[in-house]
Structures are given as structure tokens and as C-alpha cells.
Design an enzyme around this catalytic site. Structure first.
Site, PDB file in Angstrom:
ATOM      1  CD  GLU A  32      -1.071  -0.165   3.747  1.00 54.39           C
ATOM      2  OE1 GLU A  32      -2.068  -0.893   3.858  1.00 54.39           O
ATOM      3  OE2 GLU A  32      -0.708   0.468   4.743  1.00 54.39           O
ATOM      4  CB  CYS A  63       4.829   0.572  12.723  1.00 51.45           C
ATOM      5  SG  CYS A  63       4.256   1.689  11.411  1.00 51.45           S
ATOM      6  CG  HIS A  90      -0.165   5.573   3.749  1.00 53.69           C
ATOM      7  ND1 HIS A  90       0.975   5.727   4.238  1.00 53.69           N
ATOM      8  CD2 HIS A  90      -0.335   4.228   4.243  1.00 53.69           C
ATOM      9  CE1 HIS A  90       1.824   4.918   5.173  1.00 53.69           C
ATOM     10  NE2 HIS A  90       0.895   3.775   4.833  1.00 53.69           N
ATOM     11  CG  HIS A  92       4.477   3.684   8.255  1.00 55.71           C
ATOM     12  ND1 HIS A  92       3.419   3.663   9.017  1.00 55.71           N
ATOM     13  CD2 HIS A  92       4.094   3.041   7.072  1.00 55.71           C
ATOM     14  CE1 HIS A  92       2.461   3.068   8.334  1.00 55.71           C
ATOM     15  NE2 HIS A  92       2.765   2.572   7.345  1.00 55.71           N
ATOM     16  CG  HIS A 128       4.821   0.819   2.772  1.00 55.33           C
ATOM     17  ND1 HIS A 128       4.068   2.301   2.331  1.00 55.33           N
ATOM     18  CD2 HIS A 128       4.251   0.481   3.855  1.00 55.33           C
ATOM     19  CE1 HIS A 128       3.173   2.258   2.886  1.00 55.33           C
ATOM     20  NE2 HIS A 128       3.108   1.398   3.963  1.00 55.33           N
TER      21      HIS A 128
END
Lengths: 147, 147
Positions: free
Chosen positions: B61, B115, B63, B67, B101
């Protein structure tokens, strides 16, 4: 900054500087700092790695901002107000706003932990003579505190 | 919440629930989630612990939110756009905004990592057929991806 920074023996990381714990030399002993994540790409917190050599300690202090801590290495203890807790790898610590707190390594252990803070945060406050007198009324707390 | 939550054998923590990775059952395998710090006391990020069983993988995914990752357990690999990196304990990973990723455990290793994400963040985007075609032009990337 590289997407992946490898861990190195001795708890150092690629491209990550070993820093002084604080810029003044008072109120703490035998502690270093590495800034693992400095709020990359709009992340709103910093993740730091602190390492305390055997017998060392962080500053006894309090502040409005919270800490979220993950132990990575060795054993130590933390004082949070009138409580003292033993710590070992991967234990989690939450330091609430305005709680007095101090981390200590065991005398025979190098003690390392991750500590998460908001980028925007207030300055720590050191204990006054009155605060110290209160903290010292409890014999456990009294024998723990290092200045 | 207690100020100190101890780590337990098997990478569980006191007072910390074992959660499904996501609420849908698609696009990932053999992965669990524990919310170690849910933005306590005004902290602006969440710290999650994800654990992937041997052979498992996270969703491929991207976004807008970044992270920041710290490996805690075992070995695995991460795909970030066209790069694949080996990961071992305490390695650091930065996933930049809009980077594709995916994390994978090695076939023989349970792979666990912290995370960090902002509380306020956007929803992940899954790859379109076009995106997949692009990611598959690179033979390394192509053989890495799991859906």
C-alpha cells in the site's frame, strides 16, 4: 536520510550521531542520546534512544509533555512520582504530564531505551528544595534519587 | 493504564490486547497488531507493534502519512518503491509519503517491529492494475510482492 538505517553492535545506527544527553553538565551522569527519527516527513514526534552506563542516571525532572518509553537494552529502574519500577527489555513506560521522573541503570548494566516525545513540547522543570524535601519523605524514593 | 507495562515472553505486553492487523481479511497474511501507546496524555502519535509469522506479509500500500519503524524481533524484508531491504533487530525504516511499501517475514522467522504514525492520518491506497504492472517490470520487485 536512507530509507533503512542498520543497527550496529554497541547500539549505534548508520547515519545517526552520538549526542550529549543535554547541553549542560549538571544533574545527570553517564548518559548519551541518539536521535533515531527527527519527525521525518511530517511525523509529529521525535524518537530518541538514550543509553545510561552502569550506575548512571537521567535528570530528575517534570514537564507538561508526556513520554512514551520502550526499553531496548539491559536493566534499570525508573522513578515516577512516589513509585519505583524495575525495567527490562521491551517493557513500556508512560510518564504522565507533570510526573517527577528519573531513569537509572543498574550498577552492572548498560541500560538503553527508546523515548517518544512531541516535537512541540515545554522545557523540563527541576525540583525545588521544597519538591526534594517532599520526595525525600518516602524512604524508597529518597534512596533512589540522584542529583 | 499502568505507568509500567511489562513485556511478556512471546512478545505480548501487560494490559495490551492482541488485535487483528486490519478489519478486512484481504491483501495480507499472518500478521497481528498490538497498540502499545495510543497517543497517551496528548502525545500526537500512536506506537504499534506488528508481528508477522513465518512467510506472512503486510498489505502492499501507499499513503500520505509517513511511517517510522524499529525492528524488534526476527528477520524480514521490506519493499519501498523499487528497493528491497533485509531487516534485523533494531534496524530503522523510514517510509516516505506515497512510497509503495510491504513488509515480509522470512519463511523461517517470526518478524516483529514497532511502527510509529501520527494519530491524524489518511487511509492507505491499494495498487491499481496499472500500479502493479509498473511494480512488476522490475524482476526483484515482481518476485517480492504478495497480494
Amino acid at each position: 536520510m536512507k530509507a533503512v538505517r542498520n543497527w550496529q553492535e554497541g547500539f549505534r545506527w548508520d547515519e545517526t550521531e552520538l549526542l550529549a544527553y543535554k547541553s549542560d553538565a549538571a544533574h545527570f551522569e553517564n548518559i548519551t542520546r541518539q536521535l533515531l527519527f527527527n519527525a521525518p516527513h511530517g511525523l509529529s514526534t521525535q524518537l530518541r534512544y538514550f543509553e545510561i552506563s552502569p550506575g548512571g542516571f537521567s535528570t530528575l525532572e517534570k514537564h507538561a509533555h508526556p513520554h512514551a518509553v520502550v526499553v531496548l537494552r539491559g536493566t534499570g529502574r525508573v522513578l515516577i512520582n512516589s513509585e519505583i519500577h524495575d525495567l527490562a527489555p521491551f517493557d513500556l513506560v508512560t510518564v504522565a504530564p507533570w510526573a517527577w521522573h528519573q531513569f537509572r541503570a543498574e550498577d552492572t548494566s548498560t541500560f538503553g531505551f527508546l523515548c517518544l516525545v512531541n516535537i512541540q513540547r515545554d522545557q523540563p522543570v527541576l525540583p525545588s528544595e521544597d519538591d526534594l524535601a517532599k520526595l525525600r519523605r518516602n524512604s524508597l524514593t529518597s534512596s533512589f534519587i540522584k542529583l
